[in-house]
Design an enzyme around this catalytic site. Structure first.
Site, PDB file in Angstrom:
ATOM      1  N   ASP A  96       0.788  -1.298   0.160  1.00 22.52           N
ATOM      2  CA  ASP A  96       0.197   0.013   0.001  1.00 22.52           C
ATOM      3  C   ASP A  96       1.028   1.407   0.016  1.00 22.52           C
ATOM      4  O   ASP A  96       0.288   2.454   0.192  1.00 22.52           O
ATOM      5  CB  ASP A  96      -0.856  -0.009   1.247  1.00 22.52           C
ATOM      6  CG  ASP A  96      -0.045  -0.071   2.470  1.00 22.52           C
ATOM      7  OD1 ASP A  96       1.142  -0.087   2.433  1.00 22.52           O
ATOM      8  OD2 ASP A  96      -0.782  -0.143   3.601  1.00 22.52           O
ATOM      9  N   GLU A 118      -0.299  -9.044  -0.983  1.00 22.53           N
ATOM     10  CA  GLU A 118      -0.925  -8.485   0.159  1.00 22.53           C
ATOM     11  C   GLU A 118      -2.258  -7.650  -0.387  1.00 22.53           C
ATOM     12  O   GLU A 118      -2.480  -6.617   0.059  1.00 22.53           O
ATOM     13  CB  GLU A 118       0.112  -7.714   0.941  1.00 22.53           C
ATOM     14  CG  GLU A 118      -0.548  -7.659   2.433  1.00 22.53           C
ATOM     15  CD  GLU A 118       0.379  -6.538   3.090  1.00 22.53           C
ATOM     16  OE1 GLU A 118       1.087  -7.265   4.082  1.00 22.53           O
ATOM     17  OE2 GLU A 118       0.468  -5.522   3.186  1.00 22.53           O
ATOM     18  N   GLU A 132      -2.486   5.092   2.606  1.00 24.40           N
ATOM     19  CA  GLU A 132      -2.346   3.684   2.029  1.00 24.40           C
ATOM     20  C   GLU A 132      -3.521   3.138   1.869  1.00 24.40           C
ATOM     21  O   GLU A 132      -3.694   2.288   1.103  1.00 24.40           O
ATOM     22  CB  GLU A 132      -1.805   2.880   3.441  1.00 24.40           C
ATOM     23  CG  GLU A 132      -0.156   3.182   3.539  1.00 24.40           C
ATOM     24  CD  GLU A 132       0.020   4.357   4.627  1.00 24.40           C
ATOM     25  OE1 GLU A 132      -0.822   5.081   5.042  1.00 24.40           O
ATOM     26  OE2 GLU A 132       1.147   4.642   4.862  1.00 24.40           O
ATOM     27  N   HIS A 205       5.243   5.429  13.356  1.00 23.22           N
ATOM     28  CA  HIS A 205       5.759   6.331  12.035  1.00 23.22           C
ATOM     29  C   HIS A 205       4.636   6.851  11.034  1.00 23.22           C
ATOM     30  O   HIS A 205       4.781   7.523  10.389  1.00 23.22           O
ATOM     31  CB  HIS A 205       6.662   5.285  11.173  1.00 23.22           C
ATOM     32  CG  HIS A 205       5.815   4.223  10.440  1.00 23.22           C
ATOM     33  ND1 HIS A 205       5.211   4.469   9.275  1.00 23.22           N
ATOM     34  CD2 HIS A 205       5.848   2.994  10.886  1.00 23.22           C
ATOM     35  CE1 HIS A 205       4.730   3.413   9.093  1.00 23.22           C
ATOM     36  NE2 HIS A 205       4.843   2.373   9.815  1.00 23.22           N
ATOM     37  N   ARG A 207       2.027   8.315   9.193  1.00 22.01           N
ATOM     38  CA  ARG A 207       1.911   9.904   8.668  1.00 22.01           C
ATOM     39  C   ARG A 207       0.721  10.609   9.442  1.00 22.01           C
ATOM     40  O   ARG A 207       1.111  11.728   9.976  1.00 22.01           O
ATOM     41  CB  ARG A 207       1.544  10.257   7.230  1.00 22.01           C
ATOM     42  CG  ARG A 207       2.661  10.482   6.096  1.00 22.01           C
ATOM     43  CD  ARG A 207       2.298  10.491   4.742  1.00 22.01           C
ATOM     44  NE  ARG A 207       3.468  10.951   4.192  1.00 22.01           N
ATOM     45  CZ  ARG A 207       4.440  10.430   3.719  1.00 22.01           C
ATOM     46  NH1 ARG A 207       4.846   9.330   4.165  1.00 22.01           N
ATOM     47  NH2 ARG A 207       5.362  11.031   3.185  1.00 22.01           N
ATOM     48  N   HIS A 238      12.363   4.752  13.626  1.00 24.54           N
ATOM     49  CA  HIS A 238      12.088   5.122  12.127  1.00 24.54           C
ATOM     50  C   HIS A 238      13.035   6.334  11.906  1.00 24.54           C
ATOM     51  O   HIS A 238      13.078   7.393  12.652  1.00 24.54           O
ATOM     52  CB  HIS A 238      10.712   5.364  11.725  1.00 24.54           C
ATOM     53  CG  HIS A 238      10.499   5.648  10.343  1.00 24.54           C
ATOM     54  ND1 HIS A 238      10.836   6.413   9.473  1.00 24.54           N
ATOM     55  CD2 HIS A 238       9.742   4.805   9.548  1.00 24.54           C
ATOM     56  CE1 HIS A 238      10.171   6.482   8.414  1.00 24.54           C
ATOM     57  NE2 HIS A 238       9.519   5.256   8.267  1.00 24.54           N
TER      58      HIS A 238
END
Ligand code: UD1
Ligand code: UDP
Length: 367
Positions: A96, A118, A132, A205, A207, A238
């Site tokens: 994604d 996936e 995503e 992490h 967004r 990250h």
């Protein structure tokens, strides 16, 4: 020989594509090329090294502060020449990310069939996870072959009108990797540091969690650490500098908290297996933890990995400081609650997803 080009660009895509690439290469029936977009750099090569994969192409696009416009447009314009030169029979993409959707668009523009690994995960809320969920839905419009990890993912695709014949349930290739990474005799400095205490593994992490939501997650952690002297927090951060900044601000300079660089996959999986529980907004970690029977508090409002919530390993706790604190406390204080979260059935596959995908592709292209 079927010519496949695998395109990916971030750490989780690499972790889930490398076992599959190695399986395809081992068959002798596929001509496999690897194109990384370089949406990630250090975190991507950290994985490629472990799986001994040297990309044929690296678009090398990563820069600090990259936004979705930059990532999409730079991949789209750079990948054109790779696909035109290689003329693959199939482009293989995963999941994604912006790499995934840009590679799908490029393949579609050049009329090259797409295999989506996936496929079919959904929240049906295009704001979460952002971007995503939208990426997944866009890719499903474009892909010819859909490798769904679970029955639910397949059902989502069928409900959207995808052809039954083009959807295959295989389990998640991320689970395949665990067979090679988990070891019985694992030792590390981090485990030594946490010895005799309860180790909570933390990652974040997303967004949509950058900024205030992340501050709230970290404040809840800080409160727990102040209250429980037998808790140790290991937080591999990250490489997005925004995350490090907030983490240093709220979680820095505390002897119960280790803020470290991203861990090698071997270390991360083995530490996961030995942790008490996990607090994360990651997608892949939700699946791996369910396979390792570790409780996960998911710092999101919604997840496309609902199977783990249903089976009991995952619990959605959002980003409210109090709710996160209460749920961490519950896992630390309440043995029954804790045990229940360790006993869910792993819904994400048996560790043979890559083999199944390779078998299916051999069958399709033999016809
Ligand atoms: C991306 C994906 C997300 C996935 C995540 C996995 C998109 C929009 N987001 O988000 O779906 O869950 O990867 O981790 O596709 N950076 C480095 N070195 C690295 C990697 C990242 O320095 O090896 C820093 C850079 O400053 C970069 C920033 O991290 O600009 C953000 O990277 P980016 O790929 O844009 O976003 P992620 O949050 O990693
Ligand atoms: N991971 C890792 N080192 C770390 C943190 C995570 O190898 O320090 C692995 C983890 O085991 C999982 C993947 O990275 O396989 C998850 O990546 P991430 O959370 O960045 O992305 P997402 O899965 O949310 O897209």
């Amino acid at each position: 020989m079927l010519k496949i080009i695998a395109v990916f660009g971030t750490r989780p895509e690499a972790i889930k594509m490398c076992p599959l690439i190695n399986e395809l290469k081992s068959r002798g029936t596929f001509d496999v090329r690897v194109c990384v977009t370089g949406q990630h750099r250090e975190m991507l090569y950290q994985v490629l090294r472990i799986f001994n994969i040297i990309p044929d192409y690296d678009l090398d696009i990563m820069k600090n502060g990259q936004d979705l416009f930059y990532i999409t447009s730079s991949i789209l314009s750079n990948i054109k020449q790779v696909l035109e030169k290689e003329k693959p029979d199939l482009v293989m993409i995963h999941g994604d990310t912006t790499t995934t959707v840009a590679a799908a668009l490029a393949s579609f523009y050049l009329q090259i069939p797409i295999a989506h690994i996936e496929a079919g995960l959904r929240t049906y809320n295009i704001s979460e996870p952002f971007p995503e969920e939208a990426n997944r839905q866009i890719v499903s419009i474009l892909a010819q072959y859909n490798f769904a990890p679970t029955e639910q993912a397949k059902q989502n695709l069928l409900n959207e009108g995808k052809k039954y014949d083009n959807i295959f349930i295989t389990g998640n290739t991320g689970i395949d990797a665990l067979a090679t990474t988990i070891s019985k005799n694992y030792h590390s400095n981090e485990l030594e540091w946490a010895k005799g205490n309860r180790l909570i593994l933390v990652t974040t992490h997303r967004r949509e969690n950058l900024g205030e939501p992340m501050r709230k997650i970290f404040r809840a952690i800080r409160q727990i650490v102040d209250e429980y002297k037998d808790v140790r927090i290991l937080f591999p951060i990250h490489l997005n500098p925004e995350i490090r900044k907030i983490a240093d601000e709220i979680l820095g300079r505390n002897s119960q908290i280790h803020l470290v660089a991203p861990l090698e996959i071997m270390d991360f999986h083995n530490i996961m297996k030995r942790s008490y529980f996990i607090l994360t907004d990651s997608g892949g970690i939700q699946e791996e933890a369910a396979a390792l029977k570790k409780p996960v508090l998911v710092t999101r409002n919604i997840t496309e990995r609902l199977e783990g919530v249903v089976s009991g390993n995952l619990k959605l706790v959002g980003t409210d400081e109090k709710v996160i604190y209460n749920n961490m406390k519950k896992l630390l204080d309440n043995e029954k609650e804790y045990d229940e979260m360790c006993n869910g059935i792993n819904p994400y596959g048996d560790g043979y997803a890559s083999k199944k995908i390779a078998d299916i592709l051999e069958t399709i292209y033999r016809k």
